[in-house]
Design a protein around this motif. Structure first.
Motif, PDB file in Angstrom:
ATOM      1  N   GLY A   9     -50.014   8.855  -5.534  1.00  0.00           N
ATOM      2  CA  GLY A   9     -49.847  10.284  -5.272  1.00  0.00           C
ATOM      3  C   GLY A   9     -50.947  10.873  -4.417  1.00  0.00           C
ATOM      4  N   ILE A  10     -52.204  10.443  -4.631  1.00  0.00           N
ATOM      5  CA  ILE A  10     -53.310  11.063  -3.883  1.00  0.00           C
ATOM      6  C   ILE A  10     -53.161  10.842  -2.371  1.00  0.00           C
ATOM      7  CG2 ILE A  10     -55.831  11.090  -3.561  1.00  0.00           C
ATOM      8  CD1 ILE A  10     -56.021  10.301  -6.563  1.00  0.00           C
ATOM      9  N   PRO A  11     -53.002   9.572  -1.911  1.00  0.00           N
ATOM     10  CA  PRO A  11     -52.821   9.427  -0.454  1.00  0.00           C
ATOM     11  C   PRO A  11     -51.541  10.108   0.052  1.00  0.00           C
ATOM     12  CG  PRO A  11     -52.455   7.326  -1.581  1.00  0.00           C
ATOM     13  CD  PRO A  11     -53.025   8.260  -2.594  1.00  0.00           C
ATOM     14  N   LEU A  12     -50.503  10.130  -0.792  1.00  0.00           N
ATOM     15  CA  LEU A  12     -49.253  10.781  -0.363  1.00  0.00           C
ATOM     16  C   LEU A  12     -49.473  12.256  -0.057  1.00  0.00           C
ATOM     17  CD1 LEU A  12     -45.777  10.036  -1.774  1.00  0.00           C
ATOM     18  CD2 LEU A  12     -46.384  12.399  -1.302  1.00  0.00           C
ATOM     19  N   VAL A  13     -50.189  12.926  -0.974  1.00  0.00           N
ATOM     20  CA  VAL A  13     -50.456  14.351  -0.771  1.00  0.00           C
ATOM     21  C   VAL A  13     -51.305  14.551   0.480  1.00  0.00           C
ATOM     22  CG1 VAL A  13     -51.677  16.340  -1.729  1.00  0.00           C
ATOM     23  CG2 VAL A  13     -50.180  14.961  -3.189  1.00  0.00           C
ATOM     24  N   LEU A  14     -52.290  13.628   0.659  1.00  0.00           N
ATOM     25  CA  LEU A  14     -53.177  13.786   1.817  1.00  0.00           C
ATOM     26  C   LEU A  14     -52.410  13.598   3.146  1.00  0.00           C
ATOM     27  CD1 LEU A  14     -56.395  12.013   0.517  1.00  0.00           C
ATOM     28  CD2 LEU A  14     -56.093  14.453   1.000  1.00  0.00           C
ATOM     29  N   VAL A  15     -51.541  12.599   3.224  1.00  0.00           N
ATOM     30  CA  VAL A  15     -50.799  12.423   4.487  1.00  0.00           C
ATOM     31  C   VAL A  15     -49.769  13.533   4.663  1.00  0.00           C
ATOM     32  CG1 VAL A  15     -51.143   9.939   4.721  1.00  0.00           C
ATOM     33  CG2 VAL A  15     -49.122  10.779   3.504  1.00  0.00           C
ATOM     34  N   ALA A  16     -49.253  14.048   3.531  1.00  0.00           N
ATOM     35  CA  ALA A  16     -48.335  15.189   3.638  1.00  0.00           C
ATOM     36  C   ALA A  16     -49.079  16.372   4.225  1.00  0.00           C
ATOM     37  CB  ALA A  16     -47.771  15.542   2.265  1.00  0.00           C
ATOM     38  N   GLY A  17     -50.341  16.502   3.839  1.00  0.00           N
ATOM     39  CA  GLY A  17     -51.164  17.571   4.386  1.00  0.00           C
ATOM     40  C   GLY A  17     -51.355  17.433   5.890  1.00  0.00           C
ATOM     41  N   GLN A  18     -51.279  16.197   6.382  1.00  0.00           N
ATOM     42  CA  GLN A  18     -51.396  15.973   7.828  1.00  0.00           C
ATOM     43  C   GLN A  18     -50.076  16.232   8.550  1.00  0.00           C
ATOM     44  OE1 GLN A  18     -52.588  11.901   8.200  1.00  0.00           O
ATOM     45  NE2 GLN A  18     -54.492  12.195   7.078  1.00  0.00           N
ATOM     46  N   GLY A  19     -49.031  16.448   7.760  1.00  0.00           N
ATOM     47  CA  GLY A  19     -47.712  16.633   8.375  1.00  0.00           C
ATOM     48  C   GLY A  19     -47.098  15.324   8.804  1.00  0.00           C
ATOM     49  N   ASP A  20     -47.558  14.226   8.218  1.00  0.00           N
ATOM     50  CA  ASP A  20     -47.077  12.910   8.612  1.00  0.00           C
ATOM     51  C   ASP A  20     -45.953  12.464   7.660  1.00  0.00           C
ATOM     52  OD1 ASP A  20     -46.675  10.306   9.318  1.00  0.00           O
ATOM     53  OD2 ASP A  20     -48.789   9.718   9.274  1.00  0.00           O
ATOM     54  N   ALA A  21     -44.736  12.882   7.975  1.00  0.00           N
ATOM     55  CA  ALA A  21     -43.599  12.645   7.090  1.00  0.00           C
ATOM     56  C   ALA A  21     -43.325  11.149   6.926  1.00  0.00           C
ATOM     57  CB  ALA A  21     -42.368  13.341   7.644  1.00  0.00           C
ATOM     58  N   GLY A  22     -43.521  10.381   8.012  1.00  0.00           N
ATOM     59  CA  GLY A  22     -43.246   8.948   7.968  1.00  0.00           C
ATOM     60  C   GLY A  22     -44.101   8.249   6.925  1.00  0.00           C
TER      61      GLY A  22
END
Lengths: 656, 424
Positions: B153-166
């Motif tokens: 979950g932690i990296p998922l939230v962080l990449v979501a914060g980057q707008g990186d949907a992939g």
């Protein structure tokens, strides 16, 4: 020991997804050939290569119309950076508003491909611009050709080219595309399909920014353009230019025909214009100016203007008389200075004795021709005046009046030779006689003819009995192959012996008759003047003739609108044309006459015409007021009488 | 004679050959999209993507060998530190990252741009493997579940914060790993159900979806009246569906950015704005034209006009498959997909023969990551999924991506070759 879920879902997911992708790719790559076409359309651009249009060459081999290179300047907006608009305007000789507007339009409509924003740039301006072309990397050019007219003459006969319309494209069966030019009037229009040649195409590979990447299939699919057919016309370039010079400042037309071949030697419509103005980038502006000009320079007068032929009608009328035998060639008549029809008198120039038909032509005696016309129609051997008129009309139409002759130009008018049906409608069935329609005898009234018809009628007399379809085109030539327009020889069926009298009469017209100003040294010029009344203003000056008397080389008709007597302008102009054509130069003693014709300025601007019209209106008004005062007085007198009467009659009326 | 009882096997040749095939095909394809027929001194210049990619491939080769040189115990030891390090990088990206096309996932290091999200996948796989390798770990208690989810979950939230949907989707795909380790299949089906409801609620009105759900619910309840638990579960699903249906349109309109909405609308075949027609729809159409025009056997190497003349965007990175589809046709696409399937299949086999949880979970994670990349990337180029910026593993141009996948595969092979050294 193994833990967890041995048969993880991931393995199945891999197979399922792989299968979905493969099926989708199968549909996309194997079952959809449309994508191949789309990719082809994307990458391969078709570039049109325009063939050179056929040249116009005169009867002596001089080029009258050739092609000159001009340039369309194209800009590709999506790769344009730091455009120096001001410098561009300066180099291209345009104003900044035009360029800004055009660039805005290109930005909106087609930013991704080279789009023309200055069209048909002349070679001089282009040469200057080309030196700076490297400063504008997004600007390119394509070469096009436009017509050039070294003699600046023949606008009416050659016609002009204009951009094709949707309608033209539909009719061309897919040949023309938007932005192409085609012949819209004159010879350019009539022979367009031969003159234009066949367009070629280059196929190029371009990238997404439309940058050239090389030839498609190394150019194996390219189509090489085929040049158009060149046309050798019957026109004489010098004569044509000379005719236009003579007619400058005058409204009217000249048609000169070679009677032995039917070739048009000169074809002048006046006022005219330099055909070079309808090519190049200012075409639209110039065209609008010509289109709105009061004197209608775009009207093709030799075939489209219909005039009363006036006395030039008389040679044919004489032939009808002789052929029909209502009177012989030696029939004499005393002209009392006019021909009386009821209350109306057809006036003649003088009171004179006319011993024969030749003299009648020589002096253009109106009453003589009225009489023979009357006698023809009222001939006791013919059942009725309408039958007589029908016969006269049939015999006249053999001379080409009232019908289309078939020249190779579009829009030819047929003139007017009124029909029996027409007169029955106007006057009532059987209630009209020769006298009712007497004006026809001298080419007035309802009779109308084009200059071409008058010239053609003269060619018949010159040929003593036939004419060949008049054509401007002599033949078309390409790669030593020839094509000639179809011509037919039409006989009048009149006995050739009668032509002698008429030709002799026409010779006397020039030698000692109404057209002595038309005498040419060493050439026997036969002709007939005409002065056609017209309801719109001063008489039209007309002359029709041919020369030399034996083995005629030229038959000619000249019309000068609102110029007065035929002898004043039309006859001298015709004689100068004939002299120029046969002798190549004008004899020194006729230089003064030539100069006078060059300088004569009869054309009226719109303002002048309006001034004249106002003056006329003022006169009519003053007459009307005088008339009104007279009628008022008369009416007042009548009223006083009436009042007396009513006072008496009223009581009797009340009785019943 | 000493019996042949080696402590470790040679590395798995099938995976290695697949790896080499993909890397070489990648460089060839990048070359094809870029090379313009000009052979001059600048042919070998590093300003060309194909030369840069070759350099990355060379560096990857060095990395490959150095990882083979590690002891597997060291790899296991550094798992958590690596995880913490990549999380740090992800946070750094949020602070100093470069923004391109709505995504903020680059750190500019001057000579090249680092994309931490690529390495985060590798790090997360290691951390998850390490956690499952804990001796007491049975993946049954709530705590165990919670920690496992937190690692993902932690990296998922962080990449979501980057707008990186992939990358978000890639982290979500770790659910396959958890499934392998005992998570119920129902969770995955629930996930599929949510996706189905999301797509439907974007396509048709919410009222219709809710009506259909209620009808199905009533029928199910009628047939299973005796089963109280199922009725309860179904009731929860019914209410959840109704609420979710409404929240989808809210998320779609409020949370997603405009370019993301456009990309989804293109796939769903909905009415598009003029801008989207020129942008997303045009690009997707050009990609389909490129692949479709390849036909059965393709146009031939270096003959792909669509991809070589820039009609397809991003041909060296996200749309590299368009170039392969155009130049090699259906045959080439088929071979490529088969190679990926072969490699993933083989890796799964390696995973299952691991003697400890670390190796199994790690290799399984690698499979899940590569699978998600391949599936999403190819699907988007042929219009099955919205355009999501995600590279095609080992083929797409990009150093971070190539090196990250090299790490993953090299580590997997190393773990496999030394599997016998571990005691259960």
């Amino acid at each position: 020991m193994k833990r967890g879920n041995e048969n993880g879902i991931l393995e199945k997911a891999i197979y399922i997804v792989a299968l979905i992708l493969i099926v989708r790719l199968f549909f996309l790559q194997v079952l959809s050939p449309a994508y191949k076409l789309k990719a082809h359309d994307n990458v391969v651009k078709k570039e049109t290569v325009y063939p050179s249009r056929g040249l116009f060459i005169d009867r002596k081999g001089k080029v009258m119309v050739y092609n000159d290179a001009v340039y369309d300047i194209l800009i590709q907006w999506n790769i344009t950076k730091n455009l120096d608009t001001l410098k561009l305007c300066e180099l291209l000789n345009t104003n900044i508003e035009f360029v800004r507007e055009k660039l805005d339009e290109i930005k909106r409509t087609s930013p991704n491909k080279p789009t023309p924003f200055v069209k048909l740039l002349d070679p001089e301006t282009f040469a200057r611009f080309q030196e700076h072309l490297f400063e504008f990397p997004s600007i390119s050019f394509i070469t096009r050709t436009v017509r050039r007219y070294p003699y600046s003459s023949g606008a009416a006969v050659f016609g002009y080219l204009s951009e094709v319309t949707e309608n033209n494209i539909a009719k061309s069966g897919g040949y023309y595309e938007l932005g192409d030019y085609m012949g819209t009037t004159g010879l350019e229009q009539y022979y367009d399909s031969l003159l234009r040649g066949v367009k070629g195409y280059n196929f190029q590979v371009v990238d997404v920014k439309n940058t050239y990447k090389g030839k498609y299939k190394e150019g194996r699919d390219d189509i090489i353009p085929v040049a158009g057919w060149d046309m050798v016309t019957g026109l004489d370039a010098e004569l044509q230019a000379y005719g236009e010079k003579l007619m400058q400042g005058k409204v009217g037309g000249i048609v000169a025909i070679d009677p032995s071949t039917g070739e048009i030697l000169a074809y002048v419509s006046s006022p005219t214009y330099d055909p070079n103005v309808l090519t190049g980038r200012y075409r639209r502006h110039n065209f609008n100016e010509l289109f709105t000009d009061y004197n209608k320079p775009l009207l093709n007068r030799p075939i489209q203007a219909m005039y009363p032929p006036g006395s030039t009608f008389k040679p044919a009328a004489a032939m009808v008389m002789l052929q029909h035998g209502v009177h012989g060639e030696k029939w004499s008549w005393f002209c009392p200075g006019g021909y009386r029809v009821g209350n109306h008198v057809v006036k003649c120039h003088a009171s004179h004795a006319i011993p024969d038909v030749e003299t009648a032509l020589q002096y253009s005696c109106n009453s003589y021709f009225c009489k023979i016309y009357n006698d023809f129609i009222m001939d006791s051997t013919i059942a009725s005046p309408s039958a007589g008129y029908q016969k006269w009309r049939d015999m006249m139409s053999v001379f080409g009046y009232g019908k289309v002759l078939g020249i190779d130009l579009k829009g030819e008018k047929r003139g007017n030779l009124p029909t029996v049906k027409y007169y029955n409608k106007i006057f009532g069935l059987g209630s009209w006689r020769a006298a009712t329609v007497i004006s026809n005898s001298i080419g007035q009234g309802e009779v109308l003819a084009t200059p071409l018809q008058i010239a053609n009628a003269m060619a018949i007399i010159a040929n003593r009995g036939y004419y060949i379809t008049p054509k401007v085109c002599r033949y078309l030539v390409k790669d030593k192959k020839y094509r000639a327009p179809k011509k037919t020889r039409t006989y009048t069926g009149y006995d050739s012996v009668y032509y002698r009298y008429v030709v002799d009469g026409l010779e006397k017209v020039v030698l000692a008759g109404t057209a002595q100003a038309a005498q040419i040294p060493n050439i026997s010029f036969c002709g007939k003047t005409g002065t056609a009344q017209n309801p719109h203003g001063k008489d039209h000056s007309i002359f029709a003739g041919f020369a030399p008397k034996n083995n005629p080389k030229i038959a000619i008709a000249v019309f000068v609108e609102n110029a007065g007597f035929g002898a004043t302008y039309a006859a001298p102009i015709a004689s100068l044309m004939v002299e120029k054509y046969i002798q190549d130069t004008i004899s020194s003693k006729r230089k003064a006459l030539e100069e006078r014709m060059f300088k004569a300025h009869l054309i009226k601007s719109k303002e002048e015409v309006e001034l004249i019209r106002k003056e006329q209106q003022r006169r009519i008004d003053s007459i009307a007021t005088r008339l009104k005062s007279v009628t008022d007085t008369l009416r007042r007198n009548d009223k006083s009488k009436m009042n007396n009467k009513t006072s008496v009659t009223n009581p009797t009326k009340k009785k019943p | 004679m000493v019996p042949n009882k080696r402590a470790y096997d040679p590395i798995d040749s099938t995976v290695l050959y697949c790896y080499l095939f993909l890397v070489v095909l990648g460089i060839m394809s990048i070359f094809a999209t870029e090379y313009n027929g000009d052979i001059s001194a600048s042919f070998f210049s590093l300003k060309h993507s194909y030369m840069k990619q070759s350099l990355w491939a060379f560096i990857s080769g060095l990395m490959f060998f150095s990882i083979l040189g590690f002891d597997r115990r060291i790899l296991q030891l550094i798992s958590y530190p690596v995880y913490v390090f990549v999380l740090g990088l992800l946070m750094l990206v949020l602070l100093v990252g470069q923004k391109t096309k709505g995504q903020q996932n680059w750190i500019n290091l001057g000579a090249f741009k680092l994309q931490p999200s690529e390495f985060a996948k590798f790090g997360t796989a290691m951390a998850l493997a390490k956690y499952f390798d804990t001796p007491s770990m049975r993946f049954v208690t709530r705590k165990e579940h919670f920690i496992a989810y937190a690692i993902l979950g932690i990296p998922l939230v962080l990449v979501a914060g980057q707008g990186d949907a992939g990358s978000c989707l890639v982290f979500a795909a770790f659910i396959f790993v958890l499934n392998r380790e005992g998570l119920s299949d129902l969770v995955i089906f629930l996930g599929l159900y949510i996706i189905l409801v999301s797509v439907l609620s974007l396509l048709v009105s919410q009222f219709i979806i809710i009506s259909i759900t209620i009808v199905i619910f009533l029928l199910m309840v009628y047939w299973n009246w005796g089963n109280k638990i199922l009725v309860r579960v179904l009731s929860v699903i019914l209410i959840g569906t109704c609420l979710y249906t409404y929240s989808v349109s809210y998320i779609f309109d409020q949370v997603l950015e405009k370019h993301q909405r456009d990309r989804i609308n293109v796939i769903l075949g909905k009415e598009l704005s003029k801008e989207a027609k020129r942008g997303v729809a045009y690009n997707l159409n050009q990609s389909k034209i490129a692949i479709g025009s390849g036909g059965i056997i393709g146009k031939g190497y270096l003959q792909g006009t669509q991809t070589r003349y820039n009609y397809v965007p991003e041909t060296s990175t996200d749309f590299i498959f368009s170039a392969i589809g155009e130049e090699w046709g259906f045959a080439g696409s088929l071979v490529l997909i088969m190679v990926y399937v072969l490699m993933l299949q083989r890796l799964l086999l390696l995973a299952d023969r691991q003697r400890n949880s670390y190796g199994r979970v790690y290799i399984y994670s690698v499979v899940a990551i590569i699978f998600t990349h391949v599936a999403i990337n190819i699907s988007m180029t042929i219009g099955l999924l919205p355009v999501i910026g995600i590279p095609l593993p080992l083929l797409s141009y990009g150093g971070s991506s190539l090196i990250s996948f090299t790490f993953m595969i090299a580590t997997a092979l190393k773990l496999d070759s030394e599997r016998r050294m571990t005691m259960r």
